[in-house]
Design a protein around this motif. Sequence first.
Motif, short mmCIF file in Angstrom:
data_model
loop_
_atom_site.label_atom_id
_atom_site.label_comp_id
_atom_site.label_asym_id
_atom_site.label_seq_id
_atom_site.Cartn_x
_atom_site.Cartn_y
_atom_site.Cartn_z
N GLY A 257 -42.34 16.31 29.47
CA GLY A 257 -41.65 17.54 29.85
C GLY A 257 -41.17 18.32 28.64
N GLU B 104 -37.14 14.50 45.60
CA GLU B 104 -37.83 14.92 46.83
C GLU B 104 -38.35 13.73 47.63
N GLN C 19 -29.20 14.04 41.09
CA GLN C 19 -28.49 15.25 41.49
C GLN C 19 -27.55 15.77 40.40
N ASP D 117 -30.09 20.54 35.49
CA ASP D 117 -30.04 21.50 36.60
C ASP D 117 -31.41 21.51 37.27
N PRO D 118 -31.52 22.17 38.43
CA PRO D 118 -32.79 22.07 39.19
C PRO D 118 -34.01 22.56 38.40
N VAL D 119 -33.86 23.58 37.58
CA VAL D 119 -35.03 24.09 36.87
C VAL D 119 -35.47 23.10 35.78
N VAL D 120 -34.52 22.52 35.09
CA VAL D 120 -34.85 21.48 34.10
C VAL D 120 -35.47 20.28 34.81
N ARG D 121 -34.93 19.94 35.97
CA ARG D 121 -35.47 18.78 36.71
C ARG D 121 -36.89 19.03 37.21
N ASN D 122 -37.28 20.28 37.33
CA ASN D 122 -38.66 20.59 37.72
C ASN D 122 -39.67 20.12 36.69
N TRP D 123 -39.25 20.04 35.44
CA TRP D 123 -40.23 19.83 34.38
C TRP D 123 -39.96 18.56 33.58
#
Lengths: 171, 291
Positions: B34, B84, B100, B104-110
């Motif tokens: 990532g 997910e 959780q 943050d969610p965007v960092v966790r996307n990658w």
Amino acid sequence: MRITVIVNGASHTREVEPRLLLIHFLRDDLGLTGSHWGCDTSNCGACVVWLDETPVKSCTVLAAMADGHRVRTVEDLERGGVLDPVQQGFTECHGLQCGFCTPGMMMTARALLDRNPNPTAAQVREALSGQICRCTGYENIVRSVLWASARQAEADPARPGGPALDGRGPA
Amino acid sequence: MQVPAQVEYERAVSVGHALTLLARYGPRAAVLAGGHSLIPMMKLRLAQPETLIDINALSELRYVEVADGELRVGALARHADLLESAVVGERFAILHDAEQVIADPVVRNWGTVGGSLCQSDPSEDLSAAFAALKATLVITGPDGTRTVPARRFHTGPYETVVAPGELLTEIRVPASPGGGSAYAKVCRRAGDWPLAAAGAMLAVDGGTIVEAGIGLTAVGSRHFCASEAEEHLSGAPATPERLAEAGRIAAQHCRPVSDQRGPASYKRHLAGELTVRALRRALLRARAGER
């Protein structure tokens, strides 16, 4: 190295240094200055774009990593002269003041609504928690996204309904 | 303006290809997953690899599945993939608790699970979570695969047992029948690194604790675990007093340092308190599973 990236549906091939960050490739090589280069440390979220279907912080992704992939930026939200509901929401609900964080906010919000067309205010806040706004206190940004959710539901009755369209949904 | 120093770039297209590239470029190469730790470190010149070997195309390493009763997570699974996964939430709740509150969610996307472990940051949440779960890590090298307990994986800050030429490929978590798990963290603001955090796994049979795992991060615990506190629980009655004493033991044995996030005394207090909170919640979940 030579990379080819599909940005907003158009293929771009450029010679780049491997160390070039995606945000600088978009802004400096392609002239797409809608995405903002903010904190440089993946904290503020002003640089969020989509890599394929996924919102990422483009200050922390190399352009080389996007080689052969699709990138979507804020310039692609407007289609055929019609603003995306998220853009309309930010307009209607005063979702920005200086506007620096707005492109990242809107790209993350668009991705949220694609996955969850009817989010709660808490879900909007969670989705946007990686974005920093120094002007609005976030209240109007959350309202803007809820407004967009409601507008989409109105435009497409098959979608689940959103909150009322007064721009003052539950904060 | 922060930009990495000049670097060469290679994109691996398979695990075998990645190993070939790692062998070719040697110890001055870095694996790029990532990149959400590596690229910031390169910007600051804290890392200055000569070659980046990008493994993001290795879709064979991106999975979250339960097989033969154990959880298997591909090293390239994104943080968001863990969040997910419904089966992870049901059976390994500690991982959802931890994810959780990671960035943050965007960092966790990658950002990737394997990358987080290999970064070996002394404050990494997943290192403590997998230590609590007594996970096993699968490392692949030119001579095949070897497995290492999560509790032997980290050899120090930013150092692991993964040798140059090797790649972390999978994380395996054993199922614990009658088990529950939880994670508790205190940080200064949403998504920040922890001042302290604790993960707990408890397997109970009737009123007795059959097995206990406690992970600690950001408080200087060796291998991210609290072995002394675990020993106090193993085979013991699952009582509030016992859990509280385990928290005291965990606090006593950790070695936090004062820094910009807080004084050592406060971190030690948190280590004990968060251990107890995680244990309590793990116990509740274990009992809920029994019903």
